[in-house]
Design an enzyme around this catalytic site. Structure first.
Site, mmCIF file in Angstrom:
data_model
loop_
_atom_site.group_PDB
_atom_site.id
_atom_site.type_symbol
_atom_site.label_atom_id
_atom_site.label_comp_id
_atom_site.label_asym_id
_atom_site.label_seq_id
_atom_site.Cartn_x
_atom_site.Cartn_y
_atom_site.Cartn_z
ATOM 1 N N GLU A 1 0.817 -1.217 0.000
ATOM 2 C CA GLU A 1 0.000 0.000 0.000
ATOM 3 C C GLU A 1 0.849 1.265 0.000
ATOM 4 O O GLU A 1 0.675 2.159 -0.807
ATOM 5 C CB GLU A 1 -0.925 0.029 1.230
ATOM 6 C CG GLU A 1 -2.137 -0.863 1.119
ATOM 7 C CD GLU A 1 -3.079 -0.656 2.291
ATOM 8 O OE1 GLU A 1 -3.295 0.494 2.699
ATOM 9 O OE2 GLU A 1 -3.604 -1.658 2.814
ATOM 10 N N ASP B 1 -2.221 -4.136 3.474
ATOM 11 C CA ASP B 1 -2.283 -4.233 4.932
ATOM 12 C C ASP B 1 -3.203 -5.354 5.409
ATOM 13 O O ASP B 1 -4.001 -5.912 4.647
ATOM 14 C CB ASP B 1 -2.734 -2.895 5.526
ATOM 15 C CG ASP B 1 -1.645 -1.833 5.413
ATOM 16 O OD1 ASP B 1 -0.507 -2.181 5.066
ATOM 17 O OD2 ASP B 1 -1.936 -0.643 5.672
ATOM 18 N N ASP C 1 -5.706 -5.318 7.659
ATOM 19 C CA ASP C 1 -7.091 -5.058 8.046
ATOM 20 C C ASP C 1 -8.028 -5.172 6.850
ATOM 21 O O ASP C 1 -7.623 -5.530 5.741
ATOM 22 C CB ASP C 1 -7.217 -3.686 8.713
ATOM 23 C CG ASP C 1 -6.700 -2.559 7.819
ATOM 24 O OD1 ASP C 1 -6.390 -2.812 6.637
ATOM 25 O OD2 ASP C 1 -6.614 -1.418 8.297
ATOM 26 N N GLU D 1 -9.516 -2.844 5.184
ATOM 27 C CA GLU D 1 -9.179 -1.906 4.112
ATOM 28 C C GLU D 1 -8.103 -2.512 3.215
ATOM 29 O O GLU D 1 -8.186 -2.422 1.987
ATOM 30 C CB GLU D 1 -8.684 -0.582 4.714
ATOM 31 C CG GLU D 1 -9.739 0.233 5.422
ATOM 32 C CD GLU D 1 -10.771 0.818 4.472
ATOM 33 O OE1 GLU D 1 -10.401 1.212 3.352
ATOM 34 O OE2 GLU D 1 -11.952 0.878 4.854
ATOM 35 N N TYR E 1 2.327 -4.123 12.930
ATOM 36 C CA TYR E 1 1.212 -3.376 12.339
ATOM 37 C C TYR E 1 0.391 -2.663 13.406
ATOM 38 O O TYR E 1 0.074 -3.237 14.453
ATOM 39 C CB TYR E 1 0.324 -4.323 11.538
ATOM 40 C CG TYR E 1 -0.690 -3.624 10.672
ATOM 41 C CD1 TYR E 1 -0.297 -2.683 9.732
ATOM 42 C CD2 TYR E 1 -2.042 -3.913 10.794
ATOM 43 C CE1 TYR E 1 -1.226 -2.039 8.934
ATOM 44 C CE2 TYR E 1 -2.987 -3.283 9.990
ATOM 45 C CZ TYR E 1 -2.570 -2.341 9.066
ATOM 46 O OH TYR E 1 -3.500 -1.706 8.282
ATOM 47 N N ARG F 1 -2.693 -1.269 13.429
ATOM 48 C CA ARG F 1 -4.156 -1.321 13.532
ATOM 49 C C ARG F 1 -4.556 -2.705 14.031
ATOM 50 O O ARG F 1 -4.566 -3.669 13.276
ATOM 51 C CB ARG F 1 -4.817 -1.020 12.185
ATOM 52 C CG ARG F 1 -4.608 0.421 11.727
ATOM 53 C CD ARG F 1 -5.538 0.797 10.575
ATOM 54 N NE ARG F 1 -5.305 2.171 10.154
ATOM 55 C CZ ARG F 1 -4.524 2.522 9.130
ATOM 56 N NH1 ARG F 1 -3.907 1.593 8.437
ATOM 57 N NH2 ARG F 1 -4.363 3.787 8.801
ATOM 58 N N HIS G 1 -4.309 -9.879 14.505
ATOM 59 C CA HIS G 1 -2.897 -10.166 14.777
ATOM 60 C C HIS G 1 -2.560 -9.596 16.143
ATOM 61 O O HIS G 1 -3.409 -9.031 16.819
ATOM 62 C CB HIS G 1 -1.999 -9.570 13.685
ATOM 63 C CG HIS G 1 -2.241 -8.111 13.454
ATOM 64 N ND1 HIS G 1 -1.576 -7.128 14.154
ATOM 65 C CD2 HIS G 1 -3.093 -7.467 12.631
ATOM 66 C CE1 HIS G 1 -2.005 -5.944 13.743
ATOM 67 N NE2 HIS G 1 -2.930 -6.121 12.831
#
Length: 657
Positions: free
Chosen positions: A7, A79, A81, A83, A281, A283, A325
């Protein structure tokens, strides 16, 4: 040549270094497709979204197509998540990839990336459907309700949001609770015994149903007590375990409290630390660590001589946690300082301390509590007092850092207890008080929310998810519905924000209710788990909105009507402070001074007998007296300003044409 698409461009250099020869790494720069800007892009009954490339996405897709043509295999490393999963799906669709390999890694390290490439999988279409549901729900509320807000509230340009509006409502309701609050004066008593004190237990003297002692004369009589004996003296040890490692929401809260960083700035700094390979990560809503992380923590603790807990600690995630995660942690615990900017370095230090500290031994306190009773009764009732002292006897995890989860009230209570060295006393022992004083107290109104506290409240109510909190804060502030107070610490609703929420509440839109919003978040989670469908969730909201729009209330009488045209006046902030302007601008340019949050006195306009020779509109006199060193002015200007900039000197109270 193999191609990896991530991303963020910030990841490219680090991943290229890890993969080496035979690999190309490119970035999608976030989403490459979205719903169209000038139309809703989705219709009943199938609610199939119409996607188009974004302006930036057009160039990105053209670049990526060239890279795909050169590649033997394509790996989508967006990523972790929803999104990220959706971006991977959009890349597959837009680039017409037949068999892309979906890989996922929570940290940018050689071990994590090589393990991901060795175990590719397919795109998780259930997560894609959940993200698509969120995007479409937001679009339905925005496009169906926002245009009607102008009719309901008497002003153009207002917007409603599925999650944004409930967030503003939380701030508004707290502000109104503060304004409606009436403080209660109440009393207590405290006896002094040299270096320590004991407080009167007022409970037995309170009338039934009363929470506070309102009788100051009774408190004065109690403060005069001098002779007492010991009822009991309890000594015990209390322990306090360290807080859990950071999840997205608690990271934003701690950064706001300790570093004074806004949620958006926190997430930007965390993103950079992740791209640099320093943290996992950022989020996540899982507060637990991986086995590999626990091993690293124990190795660092042994090297530093830090006290470790006997058994690894784990924490229970909240009921609606996705737990994709592990918690946010350093990728290499032996690195104590990381980041390129002061903000990144400070945030990394917080993350390092919380992640390492979570596996250290609990702090221990020696607590001594003594209960005393006056020799003489008062109005036939025994008069009891309690003195409490607390001392830190073993630092444990607090040897590493101070607690960043305590409220100001908790910190003050700990400080008071620590400064009250209650001695060891025996039951039945007699003692005399040296001093006594009446404690005058006052109930406090609920406090306003800081950004960190609002995020905590949104999380408690189940509104939003880890990836959305920073965006919610940014939206409600940038749209002018919520602003910071003068000190810049607390959030206050604006007049515009209050207008929007009142219009939505009065029209009984269900999405403004906390329970409805929380239920929608839970339904999206079910979609991500494959236990519900995208269409089922979206159709419920669409049907609800159609019904509610049919019986919405239009308030034809604004709270603050313009004295010249009758339309609603709104409080605005200019370069010289707050003022009130007409919602009918530019057709009506009436402004009023701000008087304590309400429109000030209206000064009748002086209109010239002769219209503007340039455009034919009215000429209005603009006059202000000089104050101190500030010069005044007196001239005639066109009411059509800024479209017409005609301006004339005032001579004898008339325009010199």
């Amino acid at each position: 040549m193999n191609l990896v698409i991530v991303e963020s461009p910030g990841k490219i250099k680090k991943i290229r270094e890890i993969l080496g020869q035979g690999w190309d790494v490119q970035a999608s720069v976030g989403h490459v497709r979205d719903l169209p800007e000038r139309e809703m892009g989705v219709e009943a009954p199938d609610f199939k979204p119409k996607y188009v490339p974004t302006e930036r996405g057009k160039d990105v897709l053209a670049r990526l197509r060239k890279a795909v043509d050169r590649a033997n295999a394509v790996y989508l490393a967006t990523d972790l998540d929803r999104e990220g999963e959706a971006i991977a799906w959009h890349l597959k669709q837009a680039l017409r990839l037949e068999n892309p390999q979906r890989i996922r890694f929570a940290e940018i390290t050689p071990k994590a990336i090589k393990a991901a490439i060795a175990t590719p999988s397919g795109i998780d279409v259930k997560k894609v459907a959940a993200q698509e549901g969120r995007r479409v729900l937001d679009r339905l509320v925005g496009y169906m309700v926002s245009p009607k807000l102008g009719d309901m509230a008497g002003r153009r340009g207002l917007s409603a949001g599925r999650v944004q509006s409930p967030a503003v409502r939380i701030v508004l309701e707290r502000e109104r609770a503060i304004q409606a609050f009436k403080p209660t004066n109440h009393f207590g008593a405290q006896l002094g015994f040299g270096s320590w004190t004991a407080d009167w237990e007022t409970g037995p003297f309170l009338p039934e149903g009363q929470k506070y002692l309102l009788d100051s004369s009774l408190a004065t009589r109690v403060a005069a007590v001098r002779q007492l004996h010991v009822l009991e003296c309890e000594e015990k040890t209390e322990s306090k375990a360290p807080p859990a490692p950071f999840i997205t929401s608690t990271l934003q809260q701690a950064a706001s409290n300790k570093l004074r960083m806004k949620p958006k700035a926190t997430m930007e700094a965390a993103q950079k630390l992740y791209e640099q390979g320093h943290i996992t990560y950022m989020r996540t809503d899982n507060p637990n660590l991986s086995d590999d992380a626990l091993i690293e923590i124990y190795q660092v603790c042994q090297a530093k001589g830090l006290p470790m807990v006997e058994q690894p600690r784990t924490w229970k995630a909240k009921g609606d946690a996705q737990e994709a995660h592990e918690a946010i942690r350093p990728t290499h615990f032996e690195i104590e300082e990381a980041g390129e900017t002061p903000e990144q370095k400070a945030l990394y230090k917080l993350i390092w301390q919380r992640a390492l500290g979570c596996q250290l031994a609990a702090a221990r306190y020696a607590v001594r509590t003594v209960r005393l009773r006056a020799v003489d009764t008062l109005d036939g009732k025994p008069v009891d007092f309690t003195g409490k002292g607390r001392a830190l006897v073993y630092e444990g995890w607090r040897a590493l850092y101070d607690d960043d989860t305590e409220s100001d009230d908790d910190k003050q209570k700990d400080k008071d207890d620590a400064n009250n060295p209650v001695p060891h006393l025996e039951a039945g022992q007699s003692l005399d008080a040296e001093t006594g004083k009446v404690l005058s107290k006052k109930t406090r109104a609920p406090s306003r929310f800081t950004e960190a506290e609002l995020i905590k409240e949104l999380e408690r109510l189940g509104i939003g998810r880890p990836s959305t909190y920073a965006a919610i804060m940014e939206n409600i502030m940038s749209r002018g519905y919520v602003e910071n107070d003068k000190a810049g610490k607390y959030l206050v609703p604006t007049e515009t924000g209050a207008l929007v929420i009142d219009a939505l509440v009065n029209s009984r839109f269900s999405f403004i209710e906390y329970a409805f919003t929380r239920d929608m978040e839970a339904r999206l989670d079910l979609v991500a788990e494959g236990r519900s469908s995208y269409r089922e969730v979206v159709s419920v909201v669409h049907e609800s909105l159609e019904q509610e729009l049919g019986h919405m209330k239009v308030d034809a009488a604004p709270q603050h009507p313009c004295p010249d045209c009758g339309k609603a006046m709104f409080r605005r902030k200019g370069s010289k402070g707050f003022f009130w302007g007409c919602s009918g601008h530019p057709d009506c340019s009436t402004t009023l001074p701000d008087a304590g949050g309400k429109p000030g006195k209206h000064q009748p306009r002086e209109v010239a007998e002769t219209p503007c020779p340039k455009c034919g509109k009215e000429l209005i006199r603009r006059k202000k007296a000089a104050v101190g060193k500030k010069k005044g002015y007196d001239f005639w200007g066109c009411s059509g300003f800024p479209s017409c900039d005609a301006k004339f000197d005032s001579v004898g109270g008339k325009p010199k044409l």
